[in-house]
Scaffold this motif. Structure first.
Motif, PDB file in Angstrom:
ATOM      1  N   THR A 284       0.836  -1.205   0.000  1.00 12.41           N
ATOM      2  CA  THR A 284       0.000   0.000   0.000  1.00 12.41           C
ATOM      3  C   THR A 284       0.868   1.251   0.000  1.00 12.41           C
ATOM      4  OG1 THR A 284      -0.121  -0.111   2.425  1.00 12.41           O
ATOM      5  CG2 THR A 284      -1.898  -1.169   1.190  1.00 12.41           C
ATOM      6  N   ARG A 287      -0.528   5.395   1.237  1.00 11.77           N
ATOM      7  CA  ARG A 287      -1.195   5.745   2.487  1.00 11.77           C
ATOM      8  C   ARG A 287      -0.682   7.093   2.990  1.00 11.77           C
ATOM      9  NH1 ARG A 287       0.452   1.277   6.229  1.00 11.77           N
ATOM     10  NH2 ARG A 287      -0.796   2.444   7.738  1.00 11.77           N
ATOM     11  N   SER A 293       5.410   5.370   2.505  1.00 11.79           N
ATOM     12  CA  SER A 293       4.692   5.741   1.284  1.00 11.79           C
ATOM     13  C   SER A 293       5.622   6.461   0.312  1.00 11.79           C
ATOM     14  CB  SER A 293       3.504   6.640   1.620  1.00 11.79           C
ATOM     15  OG  SER A 293       2.549   5.944   2.402  1.00 11.79           O
ATOM     16  N   ASP A 305      -1.110   0.059  -5.331  1.00 17.11           N
ATOM     17  CA  ASP A 305      -1.500  -1.027  -4.438  1.00 17.11           C
ATOM     18  C   ASP A 305      -1.370  -2.351  -5.186  1.00 17.11           C
ATOM     19  OD1 ASP A 305      -2.086   0.865  -2.576  1.00 17.11           O
ATOM     20  OD2 ASP A 305      -4.224   0.438  -2.448  1.00 17.11           O
ATOM     21  N   ASN A 349       5.263  -0.096   2.347  1.00 17.53           N
ATOM     22  CA  ASN A 349       4.122  -0.351   3.229  1.00 17.53           C
ATOM     23  C   ASN A 349       3.484  -1.694   2.912  1.00 17.53           C
ATOM     24  OD1 ASN A 349       4.448   2.267   4.208  1.00 17.53           O
ATOM     25  ND2 ASN A 349       2.906   3.123   2.842  1.00 17.53           N
ATOM     26  N   HIS A 430      -1.253   2.764  12.105  1.00 18.59           N
ATOM     27  CA  HIS A 430      -0.383   3.872  11.701  1.00 18.59           C
ATOM     28  C   HIS A 430       1.014   3.412  11.279  1.00 18.59           C
ATOM     29  CE1 HIS A 430       0.803   3.376  15.972  1.00 18.59           C
ATOM     30  NE2 HIS A 430       1.996   3.748  15.538  1.00 18.59           N
TER      31      HIS A 430
END
Length: 448
Positions: A284, A287, A293, A305, A349, A430
Motif C-alpha cells: 500500500t 497511504r 509511502s 497497491d 508499506n 499507523h
C-alpha cells in the motif's frame, strides 16, 4: 550553481552526456536532521547535520557505473561524469540493465496527496530534550526500573529529486519525528531491558513522551526474573511488535534479486499457497502520512497497491526493471536506490489480513506455549527456508502469561510456518507494516 534539486539533477545529466554517456539518471537529496540523547538524566548527545548528496548512474551499452558526491561545484559534476563513464566502459556487461521506456514512467504522481511532509517548523533542540527527559523520568520513576539506558528524540527533513535522460524528472519531501526510551530492571547478570518508541511523519501524531516512558517501563518490568522455558514442541505466538519479521522473511524470499539468482526457498511457489486461505498481503504505497509511502519508485515508475498474496496464494515477485527483464516479466514499480548504488527491488508499506480474535484470546486457545516479544540473531537458510532464531518473551500456562523467559531458540521451516499462521486483530494501523500478532502451532523450542 543553481541550488534547486531539479536544477542540480539536470546539470548532472548534462555533464554525463558531455562525458560520453549514452543514457543516465541522477538522484539528488537534501536533508537536515537534529537528535538529542540522554543517559542517566544527563545530556549525552546533541547532533545536528545538513547535507546534499548527489548520485549519478551512467550507462554505455549494457554496462553501467554509479558515482556519488556531496559537492555541488560545476567542476565536481564534470569530474563525477568523467569518472562514471570511465568506470562504465570497464564494467562487465549486464544484459538486463537500462532506463525505463518513456511510456512506463509515472505521470500522475503530483495528484497523489500523500502528506509526507510536516509543514511545522523544525523543532527546537530544547523541545526535543524536554520530550526525551519526560520519557526518561516517567520510566525512571516507575518502581522496579533501575536505570534508563537511553532516551532520545529526533527530527529529520529530506527532499529528493530523481531525473533521467528518458525524460523523467520528479521529487518530493518527507519529514520524520521520533521519540524512544530504553529501560532496564535488575542489576548485574540479572538485568533485563526493553524499549518503546514512536515514529511519525508529523510531530502532532507522535505518542506523548509520558506514554512512551510508561510503556517502556511496563515492557521492561514484564521481563524481570526471566528464565529459560522448557524444551519441546509448542505453539508460538509472535507479538505484534515483532510479527512483521515473519512477513519480512517472505518478502525477502520473493524479492526479484533472490528469484533471479535462484537463491530463494520460494522460487517454485509462484501462484501457489504460501499463507492460509483467506489471508491477503497487500502493498500500500499511497497511504497518507505513513513513512513507507512514495509516489513513484527509484526508476520513475508509478507505485500502486498490489496484492502480493491473495487468498493465501502468491501472485507475483517484487521486481525492478532489471530483475523483471531477466525473468521475462514486468516491473512492479518496486525499485529503490541510493545515491551511490543502482536500483534494486524492495517493498514498502504492507498490510496483512487481520483475524477475529485478540492476542489474549489466542493465548487462551493455545493453553501452553510461548509469547515472543523480542528476537535476537538469526540463522535462516535462504535456499531451504530453515529457520532458527533466539527469542525472549512470556511463557503461557492455562492461557495466560505465567513467567518471563529468555535465552531460548525457536526453529522450524518458513514454508511450513507461514502456512500455519493464525492472525490476531491487534495490528496498529499507523505503522508502515500493519501486521497483527501471529500464532504458529507446533514450533520447536530449545530452552532448559
Amino acid at each position: 550553481m543553481p541550488d534547486s534539486l531539479s536544477d542540480l539533477a539536470a546539470d548532472l545529466l548534462e555533464a554525463a552526456r558531455a562525458a560520453g554517456a549514452e543514457s543516465a539518471d541522477a538522484l539528488v537529496t537534501r536533508g537536515a536532521s537534529v537528535s538529542i540523547g540522554l543517559q542517566a538524566r544527563k545530556l549525552e548527545e546533541v547532533e545536528r547535520s545538513e547535507s546534499v548528496d548527489l548520485g549519478l548512474r551512467v550507462l554505455i551499452g549494457k554496462r553501467q557505473a554509479c558515482v556519488s558526491a556531496s559537492d555541488t561545484r560545476p567542476e565536481t559534476f564534470a569530474a563525477m561524469a568523467e569518472r562514471a563513464v570511465a568506470m562504465a566502459r570497464e564494467a562487465p556487461e549486464d544484459a538486463w540493465i537500462g532506463l525505463a521506456d518513456p511510456d512506463q514512467l509515472s505521470t500522475d504522481w503530483q495528484s497523489l496527496d500523500l502528506d509526507l511532509c510536516d509543514p511545522s517548523p523544525e523543532p527546537d533542540p530544547a523541545a526535543l530534550e524536554a520530550a526525551a527527559r519526560e520519557a526518561e523520568s516517567v520510566a525512571l520513576d516507575t518502581p522496579g526500573i533501575s536505570q534508563v539506558e537511553s532516551a532520545s528524540a529526533g527530527y529529520s527533513r529530506r527532499a529528493l529529486h530523481l531525473a533521467a535522460t528518458n525524460g523523467f524528472s520528479a521529487g518530493y519531501e518527507r519529514t520524520d519525528h521520533g521519540l524512544y526510551c530504553v529501560a532496564i530492571t535488575g542489576t548485574g547478570g540479572g538485568m533485563e531491558r526493553d524499549y518503546y518508541g514512536s515514529q511519525r511523519t508529523h510531530g502532532s501524531d507522535l505518542e506523548s513522551a509520558a506514554e512512551i516512558g510508561r510503556i517502556a517501563a511496563e515492557r521492561t518490568l514484564a521481563r524481570k526474573d526471566a528464565r529459560q522455558p522448557p524444551t519441546g514442541t509448542f505453539p508460538v505466538l509472535y507479538d505484534e511488535r515483532i510479527s512483521g519479521s515473519l512477513i519480512a522473511h517472505l518478502l525477502g524470499a520473493i524479492n526479484g534479486s533472490a528469484i533471479a539468482r535462484g537463491a530463494s526457498w520460494a522460487r517454485d511457489l509462484l501462484e501457489k499457497q504460501v499463507l492460509p486461505a483467506g489471508m491477503t498481503l497487500t502493498e500500500t504505497p499511497h497511504r497518507p502520512r505513513i513513512i513507507g509511502s512514495r509516489p513513484f519508485d527509484g526508476e520513475g515508475l508509478p507505485t500502486r497497491d498490489r496484492e502480493i498474496v491473495k487468498d493465501g496464494v502468491l501472485t507475483g515477485w517484487t521486481l525492478d526493471l532489471a530483475t523483471a527483464r531477466k525473468l521475462g516479466m514486468a516491473s512492479t514499480g518496486s525499485a529503490v536506490r541510493g545515491t551511490s548504488s543502482p536500483p534494486s527491488p524492495a517493498n514498502g508499506n504492507m498490510a496483512l489480513t487481520q483475524g477475529a480474535a485478540s492476542k489474549e484470546e489466542l493465548m487462551a486457545q493455545i493453553g501452553t506455549g510461548l509469547l515472543v516479544t523480542s528476537m535476537i540473531g538469526a540463522t535462516i537458510n535462504p535456499t531451504t527456508g530453515d529457520y532458527s532464531r533466539g527469542a525472549a518473551g512470556m511463557w503461557i500456562e492455562n492461557g495466560v502469561p505465567a513467567y518471563p523467559v529468555n535465552e531460548c531458540t525457536i526453529a522450524g521451516n518458513l514454508k511450513d510456518m507461514l502456512l500455519r499462521i493464525v492472525p490476531a486483530n491487534d495490528a496498529r494501523p499507523h505503522l508502515s507494516r500493519v501486521i497483527p500478532s501471529l500464532l504458529i502451532e507446533g514450533m520447536s523450542i530449545a530452552g532448559q
